[in-house]
Design an enzyme around this catalytic site. Structure first.
Site, mmCIF file in Angstrom:
data_model
loop_
_atom_site.group_PDB
_atom_site.id
_atom_site.type_symbol
_atom_site.label_atom_id
_atom_site.label_comp_id
_atom_site.label_asym_id
_atom_site.label_seq_id
_atom_site.Cartn_x
_atom_site.Cartn_y
_atom_site.Cartn_z
ATOM 1 N N ASP A 187 0.893 -1.162 0.000
ATOM 2 C CA ASP A 187 0.000 0.000 0.000
ATOM 3 C C ASP A 187 0.932 1.213 0.000
ATOM 4 O OD1 ASP A 187 -1.547 2.190 0.591
ATOM 5 O OD2 ASP A 187 -2.656 1.237 2.220
ATOM 6 N N VAL A 188 0.964 1.957 -1.099
ATOM 7 C CA VAL A 188 1.961 3.036 -1.216
ATOM 8 C C VAL A 188 1.742 4.170 -0.214
ATOM 9 C CG1 VAL A 188 2.486 2.584 -3.644
ATOM 10 C CG2 VAL A 188 0.714 4.261 -3.058
ATOM 11 N N ASN A 237 2.973 5.136 -10.235
ATOM 12 C CA ASN A 237 1.772 5.077 -11.068
ATOM 13 C C ASN A 237 0.500 4.806 -10.249
ATOM 14 O OD1 ASN A 237 0.149 4.226 -13.658
ATOM 15 N ND2 ASN A 237 0.066 2.456 -12.281
ATOM 16 N N TYR A 256 -8.384 15.015 -6.243
ATOM 17 C CA TYR A 256 -7.546 14.464 -7.321
ATOM 18 C C TYR A 256 -6.731 15.572 -7.976
ATOM 19 C CZ TYR A 256 -6.544 11.601 -11.537
ATOM 20 O OH TYR A 256 -5.936 10.908 -12.564
ATOM 21 N N LYS A 268 -2.691 15.750 -7.914
ATOM 22 C CA LYS A 268 -1.918 15.649 -9.157
ATOM 23 C C LYS A 268 -1.106 16.926 -9.402
ATOM 24 C CE LYS A 268 -3.209 11.438 -10.409
ATOM 25 N NZ LYS A 268 -2.253 10.317 -10.437
HETATM 26 N N1 LIG Z 1 -6.895 5.870 -17.182
HETATM 27 C C1 LIG Z 1 -6.927 7.179 -17.339
HETATM 28 O O1 LIG Z 1 -7.724 7.702 -18.131
HETATM 29 C C2 LIG Z 1 -5.956 8.062 -16.588
HETATM 30 C C3 LIG Z 1 -5.906 9.414 -16.941
HETATM 31 C C4 LIG Z 1 -5.014 10.246 -16.285
HETATM 32 C C5 LIG Z 1 -4.216 9.749 -15.263
HETATM 33 N N2 LIG Z 1 -4.299 8.423 -14.923
HETATM 34 C C6 LIG Z 1 -3.422 7.967 -13.838
HETATM 35 O O2 LIG Z 1 -2.731 6.808 -14.235
HETATM 36 C C7 LIG Z 1 -2.478 5.988 -13.100
HETATM 37 C C8 LIG Z 1 -2.955 4.568 -13.390
HETATM 38 O O3 LIG Z 1 -4.346 4.604 -13.633
HETATM 39 P P1 LIG Z 1 -5.147 3.424 -14.362
HETATM 40 O O4 LIG Z 1 -6.135 4.048 -15.270
HETATM 41 O O5 LIG Z 1 -4.227 2.409 -14.910
HETATM 42 O O6 LIG Z 1 -5.987 2.878 -13.104
HETATM 43 P P2 LIG Z 1 -6.190 1.431 -12.495
HETATM 44 O O7 LIG Z 1 -7.216 1.599 -11.430
HETATM 45 O O8 LIG Z 1 -6.420 0.413 -13.562
HETATM 46 O O9 LIG Z 1 -4.770 1.125 -11.848
HETATM 47 C C9 LIG Z 1 -4.359 1.694 -10.647
HETATM 48 C C10 LIG Z 1 -3.526 0.668 -9.915
HETATM 49 O O10 LIG Z 1 -3.068 1.251 -8.691
HETATM 50 C C11 LIG Z 1 -3.283 0.330 -7.654
HETATM 51 N N3 LIG Z 1 -3.424 1.037 -6.381
HETATM 52 C C12 LIG Z 1 -4.445 1.839 -5.972
HETATM 53 N N4 LIG Z 1 -4.222 2.268 -4.728
HETATM 54 C C13 LIG Z 1 -3.032 1.746 -4.341
HETATM 55 C C14 LIG Z 1 -2.272 1.813 -3.165
HETATM 56 N N5 LIG Z 1 -2.691 2.495 -2.076
HETATM 57 N N6 LIG Z 1 -1.084 1.152 -3.107
HETATM 58 C C15 LIG Z 1 -0.663 0.436 -4.169
HETATM 59 N N7 LIG Z 1 -1.343 0.308 -5.308
HETATM 60 C C16 LIG Z 1 -2.531 0.958 -5.387
HETATM 61 C C17 LIG Z 1 -4.549 -0.424 -8.030
HETATM 62 O O11 LIG Z 1 -4.644 -1.656 -7.336
HETATM 63 C C18 LIG Z 1 -4.321 -0.600 -9.530
HETATM 64 O O12 LIG Z 1 -3.523 -1.735 -9.803
HETATM 65 C C19 LIG Z 1 -3.187 6.642 -11.914
HETATM 66 O O13 LIG Z 1 -2.262 7.376 -11.154
HETATM 67 C C20 LIG Z 1 -4.188 7.567 -12.591
HETATM 68 O O14 LIG Z 1 -4.515 8.693 -11.790
HETATM 69 C C21 LIG Z 1 -5.151 7.585 -15.553
#
Ligand SMILES: NC(=O)c1ccc[n+]([C@@H]2O[C@H](COP(=O)([O-])OP(=O)(O)OC[C@H]3O[C@@H](n4cnc5c(N)ncnc54)[C@H](O)[C@@H]3O)[C@@H](O)[C@H]2O)c1
Length: 266
Positions: free
Chosen positions: A62-63, A89, A155, A159
């Site tokens: 858990d980060v 990430n 958020y 960010k």
């Molecule tokens: N998908 C999009 O459209 C998008 C757009 C902009 C930014 N992002 C950013 O990209 C990153 C990845 O997003 P995604 O779309 O792949 O989402 P996702 O939900 O598929 O993946 C997020 C991952 O982070 C893990 N996670 C969550 N909380 C955690 C914690 N406390 N400790 C460890 N792991 C944890 C989850 O288990 C999951 O594996 C995020 O930071 C998100 O804000 C995504």
């Protein structure tokens, strides 16, 4: 192979963008330390990488917990002896009217997105300083770091905070060759996008709305983000630090969506 032998910690590797980055880095020869909250999905991603001939270990993390992050970096050093790179990430999103944004909701988002980034940067930089070989850190933020989206206060704050943190670390460690950059995706096809579509009263109207807001008329792919991540984490970007690379199909460059009103030529 563009990352041969590099030891790179990637967080949030259980799904979406983080999973793709971990797989891509392993294909490029990196030794990947994959960290995610859920063991079932996180271990499965690493098992598939190893089965395909890549090098990776999984550490359930858990980060937002300093104890977990210490255990993560201890495992990385125990297994591979050093840390060359980090991708922060792991992230959680939260959308609701500000009047309903409780202190608990604020803490949950800030603790994962911003505190988690700080905790992992701290340990990664301490390990990089021990080798004296420098390193590269990518903090995955969002195109919300260019403008804000209504209903996203925690958020957006987290960010934008990641950008400040990255620029500050970028200049503090530039002389020691530790680079810190931000990678800011727009709408990418992961679970988040499927949730947006599922929550919409009409798929067609939802698609049309986003198409008009994204000049390239589509959402992005995880591969388009991990391609940029390979460049940023590798030795191919030695002069890049404190940057915020936005990959969003032009979304944050568009001041006003052209639909439904298009002005005549002036
Ligand atoms: N998908 C999009 O459209 C998008 C757009 C902009 C930014 N992002 C950013 O990209 C990153 C990845 O997003 P995604 O779309 O792949 O989402 P996702 O939900 O598929 O993946 C997020 C991952 O982070 C893990 N996670 C969550 N909380 C955690 C914690 N406390 N400790 C460890 N792991 C944890 C989850 O288990 C999951 O594996 C995020 O930071 C998100 O804000 C995504």
């Amino acid at each position: 192979m563009r990352l041969k032998g590099k030891v790179i910690v990637v967080t949030g590797t259980g799904s979406g963008i983080g999973k793709d980055i971990a797989e891509r880095f392993a294909k490029e020869g990196a030794r990947v330390v994959a960290a995610s909250r859920r063991a079932a999905t996180g271990q499965g991603v690493v098992d598939a990488i190893v089965a395909g001939g890549g090098q990776a270990i999984f550490v359930q993390t858990d980060v937002s917990s300093a104890k977990d992050v210490d255990a993560l970096f201890d495992s990385a050093v125990r297994s591979y002896g050093r840390v060359d790179g980090l991708v922060n990430n792991a992230g959680v999103n939260f959308v609701c009217p500000f009047e309903e944004c409780t202190p608990e909701a604020w803490d949950r988002v800030l603790n994962v997105d911003l505190r988690g980034t700080y905790l992992c940067c701290r340990r990664a930089i301490l390990e990089m300083l021990k080798t004296g070989d420098g390193g590269s850190i990518i903090n995955v933020a969002s195109n919300h770091t260019v403008a804000a989206v209504k209903g996203s206060v925690p958020y957006d704050a987290a960010k934008w905070g990641m950008v400040g943190l990255s620029k500050s670390l970028g200049i503090e460690f530039a002389s020691r060759n530790i680079r810190v950059n931000v990678l800011s995706p727009g709408l990418i096809h992961t679970q988040i996008w499927d949730d947006i579509l599922d929550a919409a009263p009409s798929h067609e109207e939802c698609l049309a709305h986003w198409k008009s807001n994204i000049p390239m008329h589509r959402v992005g792919t995880c591969e388009e983000i991990s391609s940029a991540a390979v460049f940023m984490i590798s030795d191919e970007s030695p002069f890049m630090t404190g940057a915020n690379l936005v990959i969003d199909g032009g979304m944050s460059s568009q001041l006003v969506t052209p639909d439904p009103y298009t002005s005549r030529k002036i």
